[in-house]
Design an enzyme around this catalytic site. Structure first.
Site: not given
Length: 566
Positions: A164-166, A270
């Protein structure tokens, strides 16, 4: 004339490079109310959705702190992320692969009935290629991260958070200046001990950043009494943001679970992304997906080097290509490891013993190359540093200089790469040229950065967005624009030659940087109208979420043409 009642401070200089976020932030990120603008996985999603065979992550912005030759090498390494060359178990081993290990540690509620989760599930399940690519990217790191969540007793779902982040890109760098797998912004990284220097950035270090991220998540979990969904929301938007949302719901006699809170848009999506991914990895067959198998064993080992080491030498000693060294050690900004340590390198497990033996027999004097330089008339530490692609502070440190004063005839030691630039980067010039020459809508304009230029000013002149200008040139909107830097702009004007000519006049415009303190009753639209700018620009300059209310006393930065302002 500006009205006295408006609390503004005109800064009597022309527009400087970059836009600063002057929002008041707590020193403790657990109390922060700032949404972390992460790279996320949208670029990879777009590539999969369009069935784009071109490299994608290689086009994403890189931290400008990384030296030019390593930036090109990082792009080469990024291409390898999407190449499924990492270890795969045999059919007899697949019952004990990483996914079985992952499922045993799942602890979040996957049965939540929520449209946001269903929307994410629908997209992921209809794009199995996306799942394959994030697995390929994450195969180097997943076992280590999962082992660390095991040690701490944290939900195994946290091991999927870098998706999800990167999108598991270790070089990921967002326009909000978040970096690495876990997308730490500089201030939060510093709080958790992630240091940055000319040589390195711990936010991209696999071991250090993973430790910091899990520590952060642990503390957030404690803050919210073991509620992991609230902890995840706070990781994205700050503990203060989530606590404020909980207080509002309590005061209104409403539920205080994550799904009931009014949170920033990015945060609202998120947690559902992570839940949807966990559901798919928990039961891929239910969604028509076959997960690529990955061995439930370490991909890399940590080898102590004992001293600074040239990365090209490390690759040769370990008998691996240099792209593999970069993918496992993405924290380095230069051609060598950090002279201040920690003196370690991550290498593929199968090459670790080879590397240790070769390193033991490799003289320390040859691990980094040094040049002797005789100070000439007119030299300064700045000019010498520029000549050898280093910094004055590095030269001072190496030569134990107490000041920046040097004398003619003085001999200085300058650290330098042992190999030519081709050993560290492949086709850097061609890569940048290929990126800038890729056909896009608009008229292509080549532009040389001048003193006082900003992304906003250039973008406004060419009727494009700040993010577009940055992306076309492999940068983030917050990166400094150095005078002399060459940019390519796909201008929306009909006559590109006219736009080039007008750039020289733009430097004489009456645009000034303005500090504005929000007053009671202010809104973004009201401020934008007052200063003849638009809401989107104000949000970009200050990293604001437009769905959130402004707070009286909040500090903003504006770039205004004073001829059109009150």
């Amino acid at each position: 004339m500006l009205v006295n009642r408006v609390s503004i401070l005109l800064i009597a200089s022309t527009l400087t490079a970059g836009c600063s976020n002057l929002l008041t932030a707590s020193r403790d990120p657990l109390d922060s109310e700032q949404v972390t603008v992460a790279t996320g996985d949208e670029d990879l999603k777009e590539a999969v959705q369009s069935d784009d065979g071109e490299e994608n992550s290689a086009d994403s912005p890189l931290d400008d702190a990384i030296s030019p030759e390593l930036q090109a090498a990082a792009r080469e390494a990024r291409e390898k992320l999407d190449q499924p060359e990492v270890q795969k178990p045999t059919k007899s081993q697949q019952t004990h692969d990483l996914w079985s290990h992952l499922r045993k540690g799942f602890a979040l509620n996957h049965d939540v009935d929520n449209k946001r989760v269903e929307d994410q599930l629908r997209w992921y399940s209809s794009h199995p290629g996306y799942i394959n690519r994030v697995v390929d990217r994450g195969s180097r790191y997943l076992y280590y991260i999962l082992s660390e969540t095991d040690k701490r007793g944290l939900p195994a779902e946290f091991a999927l958070l870098p998706v999800v982040e990167s999108a598991f890109d270790p070089f990921a760098y967002s326009h909000g200046r978040a970096a690495g797998l876990w997308q730490f912004i500089p201030s939060t990284g510093k709080y958790f001990g992630l240091t940055q220097s000319w040589w390195h950035d711990d936010r991209r270090d696999i071991i250090s950043a993973t430790d910091a991220a899990l520590t952060y998540l642990e503390r957030l979990s404690e803050r919210f009494d073991g509620n992991y969904t609230l902890a995840l929301a706070a990781y994205n938007s700050g503990g203060g943001t989530v606590s404020s949302a909980i207080r509002r719901n309590k005061n209104a006699n409403r539920p205080t679970d994550f799904w009931s809170l009014s949170l920033p848009r990015e945060t609202r999506h998120y947690v559902p992304k992570l839940i949807a991914l966990a559901k798919i990895f928990d039961d891929p067959a239910a969604y028509g997906i076959t997960l690529p198998p990955v061995k439930d064993e370490p991909y890399f080992e940590v080898v102590k080097t004992g001293s600074q080491l040239d990365l090209a030498q490390a690759a040769k000693l370990a008998n691996v290509d240099i792209e593999e060294i970069y993918l496992l050690n993405p924290s380095y900004n230069r051609w060598a490891t950090n002279p201040d340590g920690p003196h370690r390198l991550l290498v593929p497990r199968e090459n670790a013993d080879t590397f240790r033996q070769a390193l033991a027999n490799f003289p320390i004097s040859k691990r980094v190359s040094w040049k002797n330089y005789n100070v000439q008339s007119g030299d300064s530490l700045i000019t010498i540093a520029h000549k050898f692609n280093t910094t004055p502070s590095v030269i001072q440190q190496v030569n134990k200089l107490n000041s920046d004063l040097i004398r003619i005839g003085q001999r200085l030691l300058i650290p330098s790469a042992t190999k030519g630039s081709d050993a560290y980067a492949l086709s850097a010039a061609q890569r940048l040229e290929r990126k800038q020459d890729r056909k896009r809508s608009g008229n292509k304009v080549r532009y040389t950065v001048r003193p006082g230029d900003t992304f906003w000013g250039i973008a406004r002149e060419h009727r494009v967005s700040v993010r577009e200008v940055a992306a076309w040139n492999g940068m983030a909107p917050g990166d400094p624009l150095i005078p002399g830097k060459k940019l390519v702009i796909w201008s929306k004007t009909a006559q590109p030659s006219t736009m080039v000519a007008s750039n020289s006049a733009r430097g004489k415009s009456m645009v000034r940087k303005v500090g504005y303190r929000v007053r009671k009753g202010d809104s973004l639209s009201a401020i934008a109208s007052r200063f003849s700018v638009n809401v989107r620009d104000i949000a970009s300059w200050n990293d604001l979420n437009t769905s959130r209310y402004l707070q009286p006393g909040q500090s903003l930065v504006l770039y205004v043409d004073i001829r059109n302002s009150p």
